[in-house]
Design a protein around this motif. Structure first.
Motif, PDB file in Angstrom:
ATOM      1  N   SER A   1       0.797  -1.222   0.000  1.00 48.80           N
ATOM      2  CA  SER A   1       0.000   0.000   0.000  1.00 48.80           C
ATOM      3  C   SER A   1       0.830   1.272   0.000  1.00 48.80           C
ATOM      4  N   CYS A   2       1.852   1.340   0.846  1.00 45.70           N
ATOM      5  CA  CYS A   2       2.592   2.592   1.006  1.00 45.70           C
ATOM      6  C   CYS A   2       4.078   2.479   0.703  1.00 45.70           C
ATOM      7  N   VAL A   3       4.585   1.308   0.407  1.00 45.53           N
ATOM      8  CA  VAL A   3       5.972   1.022   0.061  1.00 45.53           C
ATOM      9  C   VAL A   3       6.928   1.175   1.255  1.00 45.53           C
TER      10      VAL A   3
ATOM     11  N   CYS B   1      -0.658   0.215   7.599  1.00 43.40           N
ATOM     12  CA  CYS B   1      -1.657  -0.029   6.565  1.00 43.40           C
ATOM     13  C   CYS B   1      -2.528  -1.252   6.833  1.00 43.40           C
ATOM     14  N   SER B   2      -2.122  -2.108   7.753  1.00 47.81           N
ATOM     15  CA  SER B   2      -2.905  -3.314   8.022  1.00 47.81           C
ATOM     16  C   SER B   2      -4.160  -2.979   8.806  1.00 47.81           C
ATOM     17  N   ARG B   3      -5.194  -3.758   8.584  1.00 47.14           N
ATOM     18  CA  ARG B   3      -6.466  -3.600   9.289  1.00 47.14           C
ATOM     19  C   ARG B   3      -6.842  -4.938   9.891  1.00 47.14           C
ATOM     20  N   LEU B   4      -7.368  -4.916  11.097  1.00 46.54           N
ATOM     21  CA  LEU B   4      -7.773  -6.127  11.790  1.00 46.54           C
ATOM     22  C   LEU B   4      -9.283  -6.254  11.715  1.00 46.54           C
ATOM     23  N   CYS B   5      -9.756  -7.369  11.172  1.00 44.42           N
ATOM     24  CA  CYS B   5     -11.193  -7.598  11.037  1.00 44.42           C
ATOM     25  C   CYS B   5     -11.824  -7.703  12.424  1.00 44.42           C
ATOM     26  N   GLY B   6     -12.892  -6.956  12.645  1.00 50.32           N
ATOM     27  CA  GLY B   6     -13.582  -6.964  13.925  1.00 50.32           C
ATOM     28  C   GLY B   6     -14.395  -8.223  14.158  1.00 50.32           C
TER      29      GLY B   6
ATOM     30  N   CYS C   1      -5.521  -5.964   4.126  1.00 47.24           N
ATOM     31  CA  CYS C   1      -5.089  -4.685   3.572  1.00 47.24           C
ATOM     32  C   CYS C   1      -6.324  -3.824   3.303  1.00 47.24           C
ATOM     33  N   ALA C   2      -6.112  -2.595   2.864  1.00 48.17           N
ATOM     34  CA  ALA C   2      -7.220  -1.672   2.617  1.00 48.17           C
ATOM     35  C   ALA C   2      -8.123  -2.153   1.479  1.00 48.17           C
ATOM     36  N   LEU C   3      -7.561  -2.840   0.502  1.00 52.73           N
ATOM     37  CA  LEU C   3      -8.358  -3.307  -0.630  1.00 52.73           C
ATOM     38  C   LEU C   3      -9.234  -4.506  -0.281  1.00 52.73           C
ATOM     39  N   CYS C   4      -8.843  -5.262   0.722  1.00 51.70           N
ATOM     40  CA  CYS C   4      -9.577  -6.479   1.082  1.00 51.70           C
ATOM     41  C   CYS C   4     -10.427  -6.301   2.330  1.00 51.70           C
ATOM     42  N   SER C   5     -10.720  -5.064   2.703  1.00 57.34           N
ATOM     43  CA  SER C   5     -11.549  -4.815   3.871  1.00 57.34           C
ATOM     44  C   SER C   5     -12.444  -3.610   3.627  1.00 57.34           C
TER      45      SER C   5
END
Length: 70
Positions: free
Chosen positions: A11-13, A33-38, A45-49
């Protein structure tokens, strides 16, 4: 890459650890950039959430869990 060469976040290199990969698409993501599914607690990642803006507040959901939310 050879040993000792860092891998970049998709995402951000920024530099990402080898253990930090999206559970959905397996792309490397850094901690910023990582996101944790609630729902299922997987790292995505941002594209998969998506962010669910419900009555209780906002909640990050992976693409797999977001299809079950009404």
């Amino acid at each position: 890459p050879p040993a000792g060469v860092s891998k970049a976040c998709s995402s951000c290199v920024r530099t990402a650890d080898a253990e930090e990969a999206c559970a959905q698409c397996e792309q490397l993501v850094c901690r910023n950039c990582s996101r944790l599914c609630g729902c299922c607690s997987t790292v995505t990642c941002a594209l998969c959430s998506t962010v669910d803006y419900g009555d209780v507040g906002e909640q990050v959901l992976c693409n797999g869990c977001s299809i079950f939310q009404v």
